[in-house]
Scaffold this motif. Sequence first.
Motif, PDB file in Angstrom:
ATOM      1  N   LYS A   2      40.459  10.820   7.730  1.00 55.73           N
ATOM      2  CA  LYS A   2      40.895  11.831   8.689  1.00 55.73           C
ATOM      3  C   LYS A   2      40.504  13.236   8.215  1.00 55.73           C
ATOM      4  O   LYS A   2      40.008  14.052   8.981  1.00 55.73           O
ATOM      5  N   ALA A   3      40.732  13.486   6.944  1.00 55.68           N
ATOM      6  CA  ALA A   3      40.422  14.802   6.391  1.00 55.68           C
ATOM      7  C   ALA A   3      38.925  15.083   6.408  1.00 55.68           C
ATOM      8  O   ALA A   3      38.495  16.220   6.555  1.00 55.68           O
ATOM      9  N   CYS A   4      38.140  14.020   6.281  1.00 55.07           N
ATOM     10  CA  CYS A   4      36.684  14.199   6.193  1.00 55.07           C
ATOM     11  C   CYS A   4      35.983  14.086   7.546  1.00 55.07           C
ATOM     12  O   CYS A   4      34.760  14.066   7.613  1.00 55.07           O
ATOM     13  N   PRO A  23      30.248  16.387   6.107  1.00 61.94           N
ATOM     14  CA  PRO A  23      29.147  15.622   5.506  1.00 61.94           C
ATOM     15  C   PRO A  23      29.588  14.814   4.283  1.00 61.94           C
ATOM     16  O   PRO A  23      29.076  14.993   3.187  1.00 61.94           O
ATOM     17  N   VAL A  24      30.551  13.946   4.488  1.00 64.17           N
ATOM     18  CA  VAL A  24      31.034  13.105   3.397  1.00 64.17           C
ATOM     19  C   VAL A  24      30.932  11.643   3.833  1.00 64.17           C
ATOM     20  O   VAL A  24      31.523  11.253   4.838  1.00 64.17           O
ATOM     21  N   GLY A  25      30.152  10.883   3.113  1.00 62.20           N
ATOM     22  CA  GLY A  25      29.957   9.473   3.472  1.00 62.20           C
ATOM     23  C   GLY A  25      31.154   8.620   3.104  1.00 62.20           C
ATOM     24  O   GLY A  25      31.948   9.000   2.246  1.00 62.20           O
ATOM     25  N   ILE A  26      31.248   7.479   3.744  1.00 64.59           N
ATOM     26  CA  ILE A  26      32.378   6.571   3.497  1.00 64.59           C
ATOM     27  C   ILE A  26      32.396   6.101   2.041  1.00 64.59           C
ATOM     28  O   ILE A  26      33.455   5.909   1.447  1.00 64.59           O
ATOM     29  N   GLU A  27      31.223   5.948   1.460  1.00 68.23           N
ATOM     30  CA  GLU A  27      31.181   5.524   0.055  1.00 68.23           C
ATOM     31  C   GLU A  27      31.838   6.540  -0.854  1.00 68.23           C
ATOM     32  O   GLU A  27      32.530   6.200  -1.804  1.00 68.23           O
ATOM     33  N   LYS A  28      31.579   7.799  -0.541  1.00 71.34           N
ATOM     34  CA  LYS A  28      32.176   8.880  -1.320  1.00 71.34           C
ATOM     35  C   LYS A  28      33.700   8.855  -1.170  1.00 71.34           C
ATOM     36  O   LYS A  28      34.441   9.062  -2.118  1.00 71.34           O
ATOM     37  N   MET A  29      34.138   8.610   0.061  1.00 69.05           N
ATOM     38  CA  MET A  29      35.581   8.568   0.313  1.00 69.05           C
ATOM     39  C   MET A  29      36.225   7.419  -0.454  1.00 69.05           C
ATOM     40  O   MET A  29      37.296   7.561  -1.027  1.00 69.05           O
ATOM     41  N   ASP A  78      35.275  21.454   0.812  1.00 69.43           N
ATOM     42  CA  ASP A  78      36.375  22.410   0.952  1.00 69.43           C
ATOM     43  C   ASP A  78      37.211  22.181   2.203  1.00 69.43           C
ATOM     44  O   ASP A  78      38.431  22.244   2.165  1.00 69.43           O
ATOM     45  N   VAL A  79      36.520  21.941   3.297  1.00 72.68           N
ATOM     46  CA  VAL A  79      37.241  21.781   4.564  1.00 72.68           C
ATOM     47  C   VAL A  79      38.118  20.529   4.526  1.00 72.68           C
ATOM     48  O   VAL A  79      39.287  20.562   4.915  1.00 72.68           O
ATOM     49  N   ALA A  80      37.547  19.443   4.019  1.00 76.64           N
ATOM     50  CA  ALA A  80      38.322  18.207   3.901  1.00 76.64           C
ATOM     51  C   ALA A  80      39.534  18.435   3.003  1.00 76.64           C
ATOM     52  O   ALA A  80      40.633  17.956   3.284  1.00 76.64           O
TER      53      ALA A  80
END
Length: 156
Positions: A72-74, A78-84, A121-123
């Motif tokens: 939700k935060a991302c 530009p943040v991939g699911i793997e990163k999450m 930062d935004v996330a």
Amino acid sequence: MKCPFCSYKEDKVVDSRATQEESAVRRRRECLRCGKRFTTYEYVEEVSLMVIKKDGRREPFDRKKILSGIIKACEKRPVGIEKMEEVLTQVERAVQKKSDREVASSRIGELVMEKLKVIDDVAYVRFASVYRQFKDVGQFMLELKDILSKERRKSR
Ligand SMILES: [Zn+2]
């Protein structure tokens, strides 16, 4: 192990090795009837971990719940699911290192924030605003200002 191709119940293990993180053993098996090969994984049963909520109630540590907060935060960032998922794994590990098997939900929130801050930062601000439930807009603005000025410095 039942063969996924023909359901035969006997096989032989042709290869067995630890996965990269050594948290699982991967076995290649060959069906004794149809000869096809398949893979099984063996994991240690995870030690259950309890989360202490703000009101003192306990609930089991829930990866899915934490991940959905991160997703939700991302959103649209530009943040991939793997990163999450990596964030989640890091948080989980940090929490599991503690031996008392109980962790405050606020501690989990802080850990997630720590990781997100480095990534986006935004996330981070989005997650923080939900997790910390900023009591007043002032505190939120302060945090935001800090981030915006950082962004400006970057683009200069
Ligand atoms: Zn088979």
